[in-house]
Write an enzyme that holds these catalytic residues in place. Sequence first.
Site, mmCIF file in Angstrom:
data_model
loop_
_atom_site.group_PDB
_atom_site.id
_atom_site.type_symbol
_atom_site.label_atom_id
_atom_site.label_comp_id
_atom_site.label_asym_id
_atom_site.label_seq_id
_atom_site.Cartn_x
_atom_site.Cartn_y
_atom_site.Cartn_z
ATOM 1 N N SER A 96 -0.613 -0.784 -5.964
ATOM 2 C CA SER A 96 -0.491 -1.963 -6.813
ATOM 3 C C SER A 96 0.212 -1.623 -8.122
ATOM 4 O O SER A 96 0.082 -0.507 -8.640
ATOM 5 C CB SER A 96 -1.884 -2.522 -7.133
ATOM 6 O OG SER A 96 -2.540 -2.883 -5.949
ATOM 7 N N LYS A 150 -14.423 -7.767 -9.221
ATOM 8 C CA LYS A 150 -13.608 -8.582 -10.124
ATOM 9 C C LYS A 150 -13.011 -9.783 -9.365
ATOM 10 O O LYS A 150 -12.983 -10.898 -9.881
ATOM 11 C CB LYS A 150 -12.485 -7.728 -10.711
ATOM 12 C CG LYS A 150 -11.741 -8.426 -11.826
ATOM 13 C CD LYS A 150 -10.950 -7.433 -12.671
ATOM 14 C CE LYS A 150 -10.312 -8.136 -13.846
ATOM 15 N NZ LYS A 150 -9.959 -7.230 -14.935
ATOM 16 N N ASP A 151 -12.543 -9.532 -8.128
ATOM 17 C CA ASP A 151 -11.994 -10.628 -7.322
ATOM 18 C C ASP A 151 -13.089 -11.623 -6.954
ATOM 19 O O ASP A 151 -12.843 -12.833 -6.887
ATOM 20 C CB ASP A 151 -11.346 -10.082 -6.044
ATOM 21 C CG ASP A 151 -10.003 -9.415 -6.323
ATOM 22 O OD1 ASP A 151 -9.380 -9.771 -7.331
ATOM 23 O OD2 ASP A 151 -9.602 -8.547 -5.532
ATOM 24 N N GLU A 183 4.785 -34.114 -2.478
ATOM 25 C CA GLU A 183 3.559 -33.662 -3.097
ATOM 26 C C GLU A 183 3.891 -32.908 -4.381
ATOM 27 O O GLU A 183 5.004 -32.380 -4.535
ATOM 28 C CB GLU A 183 2.797 -32.741 -2.124
ATOM 29 C CG GLU A 183 2.155 -33.501 -0.980
ATOM 30 C CD GLU A 183 0.871 -34.191 -1.393
ATOM 31 O OE1 GLU A 183 0.964 -35.269 -2.015
ATOM 32 O OE2 GLU A 183 -0.212 -33.669 -1.096
ATOM 33 N N HIS A 191 0.808 -1.218 0.000
ATOM 34 C CA HIS A 191 0.000 0.000 0.000
ATOM 35 C C HIS A 191 0.836 1.261 0.000
ATOM 36 O O HIS A 191 0.298 2.352 -0.157
ATOM 37 C CB HIS A 191 -0.968 -0.011 1.190
ATOM 38 C CG HIS A 191 -2.162 -0.857 0.928
ATOM 39 N ND1 HIS A 191 -2.077 -2.214 0.725
ATOM 40 C CD2 HIS A 191 -3.480 -0.559 0.807
ATOM 41 C CE1 HIS A 191 -3.285 -2.701 0.508
ATOM 42 N NE2 HIS A 191 -4.155 -1.723 0.558
#
Lengths: 430, 199
Positions: free
Chosen positions: A223, A247-248, A291, A219
Amino acid sequence: MSFPWANEYKPGNGLTQWLDEKLPLPRFVYNAVGAGYPVPRNLNYMWNFGVLAGFCLVLQIVTGVVLAMHYAANAGVAFDSVEHIMRDVNWGWMMRYAHANGASAFFVVVYLHIFRGFFYSSYKAPREMIWLLGVTIFLLMMATAFMGYVLPWGQMSFWGAKVITGLFGAIPLVGEPIQIWLLGGFAPDNAALNRFFSLHFLLPFVIAGVIILHIWALHIPGSSNPTGVEVKTESDTVPFHPYYTAKDGFGLGIFLLIYCAILFFAPNALGHPDNYIPANPLSTPAHIVPEWYFYPFYAILRAFTYDFFFIPAKLMGVLAMFGSILVWFFLPWLDTSPVRSGHYRPLFRKFFWFGLIPTMAVLFYCGGAPAAEPYVMISQVASIYYFAHFLIILPLVSSIEKPEPLPFSITEGVLGKDESAVLNAHPAAA
Amino acid sequence: MRVRGGSRQGISMADEASIDTLGVTGEGVRRRDFINIAAVSFAGVGGAAVILPLVSQMAPSADVLAQSSTEIDISAIQTGQAIKAVFRKQPVFIRNLKPEEIASADQVDATSLRDPQTLEERTKVGKTNWLITMGVCTHLGCVPLGAGEGEVKGEFGGYFCPCHGSHYDTAGRIRKGPAPKNLEVPEYSFISDTVVKIG
């Protein structure tokens, strides 16, 4: 901390006003992920994965805390307690499958998040600290996932623990004492299982703490965005809420569709059948693999079969495996091109799509394959390229590449230089 | 000058200034500096001392160490046979070598090996036929095959690790594959002709 045009939080009623004076938590949230955080207007769907990773952490903590209510971290009963969860506990099968596949989902979104960072050079100034914290989170995730995989105390759990703690045994002189100290014994047993459980419970909260630092650091410059051009004016940004929450939210819906499809229809597809056999210290499974999310790094570990001057092959493999992630810490200083986005870097782009990505795919495949030819030789070649990509190719490309012209601003990048587009963007000005 | 107790009324500006210079020595060191350094050092040493138990608690506990020796009856092991025993929760291979296995181990020039050792160095005097090694591959800790009836013994007739293909010979020495060392010979002694104590 934010752009001067950021919306200011205004308490809506008496209660929130009272709260704002005593503990301005709603204000904090508003500025962090609400309408008070201006975000570049051009973020594409690759910018969804940070939020998705956060969702996965919450998912893992919730299902994990539930599982811990039924699990017993004792070598004598651990395996049975997991079967008890699967067969007897109400919804236990779902909680465990959600947790096991949640780990896979977490790694999928985090890998996409990291490779987004690679392509758009999200690690470059002024965002180095965000990147360093991100790599730290990834290392913590790897440790957490490894220890979690040991808890069911099946054959893969046991032998995975043995092989991975054995890596520390490769350190000269102090290696063996360190391995015994880590395990609390001479082989994985009760002491190791208990401490892995304790740390597996703790580390997710450490990760949550580092994520808060990660977002805090984000922040400060704000971004990044697909053009890599910094925000210049208010027209370059939109408020996080409602634009990116929406959007998320859409991205989360898609993610959940895929996640649930695997969770409910192929819950064991990503696991190993051998882990449904109780741990047996006297019998090794024929084919030990970690894994899937560790395959590329496991391939690098096994690629070193020859002594390197005075360094034994085993130690070399261990150093290379850790080095393959530690090299990410140095990316902000290895990639010296002033242009961030791969969209404007023709040469960088080629090496990304035709160098790094296929190499990772090859390492991924070899990591899951048996340690035999031709896979060993292929992973040797791929490991060499992997390190060369970061240590040689990136600095070289940065210095010889001629980047394509950047748009003047994010707004211009989105709407073009076209006069009418500018007019449409500001109808009031027309 | 004493400022303890009583009201501060009546202390002049000059007096206030002199409080800061209380007990100043010739080098400009105050008594308070000594207290600061002593207190912080004491707290620092105390804090550091707490690390010791925190680190040490992770080491093997007394009950784990108590299992660190084991006695095994070897009277039933025929020539050419081997058994898997457990020592420190890890497998131990006890093998009664056939004369031809001893011969084939002795044939090799030990100095040409990756981890140069002779069979004699790896066994007890007069008990060369008893090969006692850990059943833990020195590569990444898998259990090699070859001790059980009908198991693959590898190209050199000793042990074979299926994980990454390390071949050990009839003296448990690494001959081929990624493992860096011979199979470890644990500390052991013959208590009698038929009982061996490992650890």
